[in-house]
Scaffold this motif. Structure first.
Motif, PDB file in Angstrom:
ATOM      1  N   CYS A   6      59.177  34.331  57.623  1.00  9.85           N
ATOM      2  CA  CYS A   6      58.238  34.686  56.175  1.00  9.85           C
ATOM      3  C   CYS A   6      57.696  33.846  56.074  1.00  9.85           C
ATOM      4  O   CYS A   6      58.582  32.738  55.640  1.00  9.85           O
ATOM      5  N   GLY A 211      61.419  31.953  54.206  1.00 11.08           N
ATOM      6  CA  GLY A 211      61.824  33.207  53.779  1.00 11.08           C
ATOM      7  C   GLY A 211      63.425  32.468  54.463  1.00 11.08           C
ATOM      8  O   GLY A 211      63.520  33.046  55.245  1.00 11.08           O
ATOM      9  N   SER A 226      66.217  40.187  51.643  1.00 10.29           N
ATOM     10  CA  SER A 226      65.617  38.931  50.148  1.00 10.29           C
ATOM     11  C   SER A 226      64.635  39.475  50.204  1.00 10.29           C
ATOM     12  O   SER A 226      64.060  40.886  50.327  1.00 10.29           O
ATOM     13  N   CYS A 228      60.454  38.003  49.140  1.00  6.99           N
ATOM     14  CA  CYS A 228      59.582  37.026  49.374  1.00  6.99           C
ATOM     15  C   CYS A 228      57.925  37.970  49.232  1.00  6.99           C
ATOM     16  O   CYS A 228      56.963  38.818  50.140  1.00  6.99           O
ATOM     17  N   CYS A 231      55.036  36.724  50.940  1.00  3.70           N
ATOM     18  CA  CYS A 231      54.604  36.062  52.136  1.00  3.70           C
ATOM     19  C   CYS A 231      54.107  36.884  52.970  1.00  3.70           C
ATOM     20  O   CYS A 231      53.495  37.644  53.178  1.00  3.70           O
ATOM     21  N   VAL A 276      62.762  42.593  53.628  1.00  2.43           N
ATOM     22  CA  VAL A 276      61.349  41.357  52.058  1.00  2.43           C
ATOM     23  C   VAL A 276      61.884  42.476  50.930  1.00  2.43           C
ATOM     24  O   VAL A 276      61.253  43.673  51.076  1.00  2.43           O
ATOM     25  N   SER A 282      65.116  36.189  45.713  1.00  2.00           N
ATOM     26  CA  SER A 282      64.651  35.299  46.657  1.00  2.00           C
ATOM     27  C   SER A 282      65.682  34.446  46.735  1.00  2.00           C
ATOM     28  O   SER A 282      65.830  33.770  46.235  1.00  2.00           O
ATOM     29  N   TYR A 284      65.394  30.767  49.345  1.00  2.00           N
ATOM     30  CA  TYR A 284      64.427  30.192  50.256  1.00  2.00           C
ATOM     31  C   TYR A 284      64.789  28.876  51.050  1.00  2.00           C
ATOM     32  O   TYR A 284      65.776  28.622  50.370  1.00  2.00           O
TER      33      TYR A 284
END
Length: 290
Positions: A6, A211, A226, A228, A231, A276, A282, A284
């Motif tokens: 992502c 991501g 995670s 995102c 994304c 996601v 989150s 990154y």
């Protein structure tokens, strides 16, 4: 190595930090020097780190690290990383190391990312602390953030002095980390055999926020989660509002596993769906140059 993830293209200006919203107010830094007294900056390259204290984290999913600061001294321990339970610093795999702040130590004293490789020339670290992450100039910086993809949420970063060549320990390959002269974008040149068989980096459209898999204070199964919410699944897109989506991840590092642990990491991370979920924290990754 190609990453299909992502992507969020964000413009990050690393000009200041707001402590009121910062994810950590104390960082342990390993600042690269060229001599054993840490009085001369390295001119032959090197790589270093900056990591939030009191936070269990990993960069290679093989070892977890926990840094603490107490009484003018910095301590850190390395712990087993269990892919099934996440980043839990409970089972040491090496003795704790402790140094006074501003000590000068060989760079071989710590490998926060054992997948990085080595340089041909030795270098040293000055161990420092700061209230914000250490962001060296003239460097390729690979930062990892939690909660938000902004400078205030950096948990850990690994940096390479511009034009540092890293030699793989598991293959004859090498990697040159550099900042492009015309636009200061981060780039990596891959060579299949030392300085031979070098391939130009893929055409870049600029730094991108990626991501990432959970890398600190996490628990969970091997199919990491995670979030995102903005994304896209692949290719290039701008960050816009919209529902959560999902992408895939082709694992980096450990392309030539040296042992069963590295093989397990490769199998778990390679080509697995990156879930996601907007209800999860989150994570990154953002490479950039300054």
């Amino acid at each position: 190595m190609k990453l299909i993830v992502c992507l969020i293209f964000l413009t990050l200006s690393f000009i200041g930090f707001s402590k009121s919203t910062q994810i950590s107010n104390q960082y342990v830094n390993f600042v690269v020097y060229g001599d054993a007294d840490c009085s001369t900056p390295s001119i032959t390259g090197g790589f270093g780190y900056s990591a939030a204290s009191d936070t269990c984290l990993t960069l290679d999913f093989k070892n977890n690290f926990l840094f603490t600061v107490n009484g003018g001294k910095v301590s850190w321990g390395s712990y087993e990383n269990n892919m099934e339970i996440g980043e839990i610093c409970s089972t040491p795999n090496s003795p704790t190391q402790t140094y006074p702040i501003n000590s000068c130590i060989p760079s071989t004293s710590i490998y926060l990312n054992s997948a990085t490789g080595v340089t041909k020339q030795p270098f040293y670290y000055k161990v420092t602390t700061s209230s914000t992450p250490y962001l060296p100039t003239n460097s390729y910086i690979n930062s990892f953030m939690g909660e938000q993809c902004t400078e205030n949420y950096i948990v850990v970063l690994e940096y390479y002095i511009n034009n540092t060549r890293i030699f793989s320990t598991g293959s004859p390959a090498s990697y040159l980390y550099y900042c492009e002269e015309d636009n200061n974008w981060p780039s990596i040149e891959f060579c299949t055999n030392g300085l031979n068989g070098c391939q130009p980096p893929p055409k870049s459209s600029g730094p991108a926020c990626i991501g990432a898999y959970p890398f600190y204070n996490t628990t969970g199964g091997p199919y990491f989660t995670s979030s995102c919410s903005n994304c896209c699944t692949s290719g290039s897109c701008s960050a816009t509002s919209g529902p959560a989506t999902s992408g895939s991840y082709t694992g980096e590092g450990w392309s030539n596993p040296n042992d069963d642990t590295e093989q397990k990491i490769k199998l778990v991370k390679n080509d697995k769906t990156l879930s996601v979920l907007s209800t999860e924290i989150s994570y990154y990754q953002y490479p950039f140059c300054i």
